[in-house]
Each structure stands twice: as C-alpha cells, then as structure tokens.
Design a protein around this motif. Structure first.
Motif, PDB file in Angstrom:
ATOM      1  N   SER A  87      27.559 -61.503  33.452  1.00 41.90           N
ATOM      2  CA  SER A  87      26.414 -60.866  34.088  1.00 41.90           C
ATOM      3  C   SER A  87      26.237 -59.483  33.498  1.00 41.90           C
ATOM      4  CB  SER A  87      26.600 -60.779  35.606  1.00 41.90           C
ATOM      5  OG  SER A  87      27.503 -59.756  35.932  1.00 41.90           O
ATOM      6  N   LYS A  88      25.022 -59.025  33.500  1.00 40.22           N
ATOM      7  CA  LYS A  88      24.746 -57.698  32.958  1.00 40.22           C
ATOM      8  C   LYS A  88      24.879 -56.624  34.020  1.00 40.22           C
ATOM      9  CE  LYS A  88      21.972 -59.471  29.370  1.00 40.22           C
ATOM     10  NZ  LYS A  88      21.077 -59.708  28.494  1.00 40.22           N
ATOM     11  N   GLY A  97      26.370 -60.253  39.082  1.00 37.95           N
ATOM     12  CA  GLY A  97      26.324 -61.705  39.016  1.00 37.95           C
ATOM     13  C   GLY A  97      25.868 -62.358  40.303  1.00 37.95           C
ATOM     14  N   LEU A  98      26.045 -61.690  41.424  1.00 32.84           N
ATOM     15  CA  LEU A  98      25.606 -62.261  42.696  1.00 32.84           C
ATOM     16  C   LEU A  98      24.077 -62.409  42.731  1.00 32.84           C
ATOM     17  CD1 LEU A  98      27.920 -60.250  45.100  1.00 32.84           C
ATOM     18  CD2 LEU A  98      28.119 -62.675  44.496  1.00 32.84           C
ATOM     19  N   ILE A  99      23.382 -61.553  42.020  1.00 38.43           N
ATOM     20  CA  ILE A  99      21.918 -61.670  41.931  1.00 38.43           C
ATOM     21  C   ILE A  99      21.537 -62.542  40.747  1.00 38.43           C
ATOM     22  CG2 ILE A  99      19.781 -60.394  41.432  1.00 38.43           C
ATOM     23  CD1 ILE A  99      20.992 -58.048  43.000  1.00 38.43           C
ATOM     24  N   GLU A 100      22.177 -62.299  39.601  1.00 37.31           N
ATOM     25  CA  GLU A 100      21.773 -62.978  38.368  1.00 37.31           C
ATOM     26  C   GLU A 100      22.054 -64.479  38.388  1.00 37.31           C
ATOM     27  OE1 GLU A 100      22.407 -58.933  35.778  1.00 37.31           O
ATOM     28  OE2 GLU A 100      23.950 -60.466  35.708  1.00 37.31           O
TER      29      GLU A 100
END
Length: 147
Positions: free
Chosen positions: A136-137, A140-143
């Motif tokens: 994730s950039k 990761g919980l959103i992406e």
C-alpha cells in the motif's frame, strides 16, 4: 436641518439582529425595497423594512432559501396570498430532509461495517499491520477496499 424619520442602517441592524452587510445584500436581492436617503445619502429605513427583515428571519427558520422567500414576498406584493406556495415549499423541504436522513443512516451503517472490519484487523491502534500495510502507498485499510 431635515429631521430623519426611520432608522439608520446601524440602528436597524441592532434592532433586528442582522449584520449591516446582510441588510445591504437583501436590498441587492430585492428582498428589501431601497430605503429613502438623507441629504447626505445615509439610508433611512421605515418600520416596514424592519417588519420585512423580521419576516425574512422567521421564513429562514422554515428552512426556506432566500430565493423562496423572495418568491413569497413577490407573490404577496402582487396581491396573491403566498401561503399555498409556502405549503408546497415546506413539503419539498420535508421530502429533501427525509431523503438526506435516509442517506445519512445508510452512510452510518456503511461506516459502522467498515469500522468493524478495521477493528478486527487492527484491534489495538498502536499495532503496526504489516499484512495490511504491505503493497500500500498510504493506508492498506483504505486501498484494499473493493467498493
């Protein structure tokens, strides 16, 4: 020396609790008739202007926009009782509000569901999640969200 009858804009502002700039704005929109002027070009407002401003304040408590308030004022000025139009406007606002409440309830349910997923993956907010953070950039919980 000419005696003024009525209120200067600052006096009117204090009496009705509306800022001077708002009173001028209402004049530009046509919600208030242009006031008389003194020889030195000060605005002098009548009792009718004070009553009109109080009407506008009360109408805003119905949730009416300034355009809707102007429409009611214009109807009244043309001799048409505006109360039937008010009924339609208030009903529309109720419908809009009901729709907005439904959208907010749905959003709350969606956020609660997402929070439960996040809480299951990250029970302690100080825990670093390498599994979720991997690839994730930012977060990761959103992406990783697929919706």
């Amino acid at each position: 020396m000419k005696v003024k009858e009525g209120l200067l804009i600052g006096e009117l502002s204090r009496q009705v609790g509306i800022p001077v700039g708002t009173i001028r704005y209402y004049e530009r929109l046509g919600l208030l008739s242009p006031p008389l002027r003194t020889q030195s070009q000060y605005r002098v407002y009548s009792q009718a202007a004070q009553e009109r401003l109080r009407f506008i304040q009360k109408a805003k408590r119905f949730g009416l926009s300034l355009d809707e308030i102007k429409k009611l004022i214009d109807l009244s000025a043309s001799g048409v009782p505006p109360c039937a139009s008010l009924k339609v406007m208030v009903k529309q606002h109720l419908n809009d509000l009901d729709r907005w409440i439904q959208e907010m309830v749905a959003l709350r349910q969606e956020l609660a569901s997402r929070y439960e997923q996040i809480d299951a993956l990250l029970p302690d907010s100080s825990t670093a999640l390498t599994k979720v953070s991997y690839d994730s950039k930012i977060c990761g919980l959103i992406e990783r969200d697929n919706s």
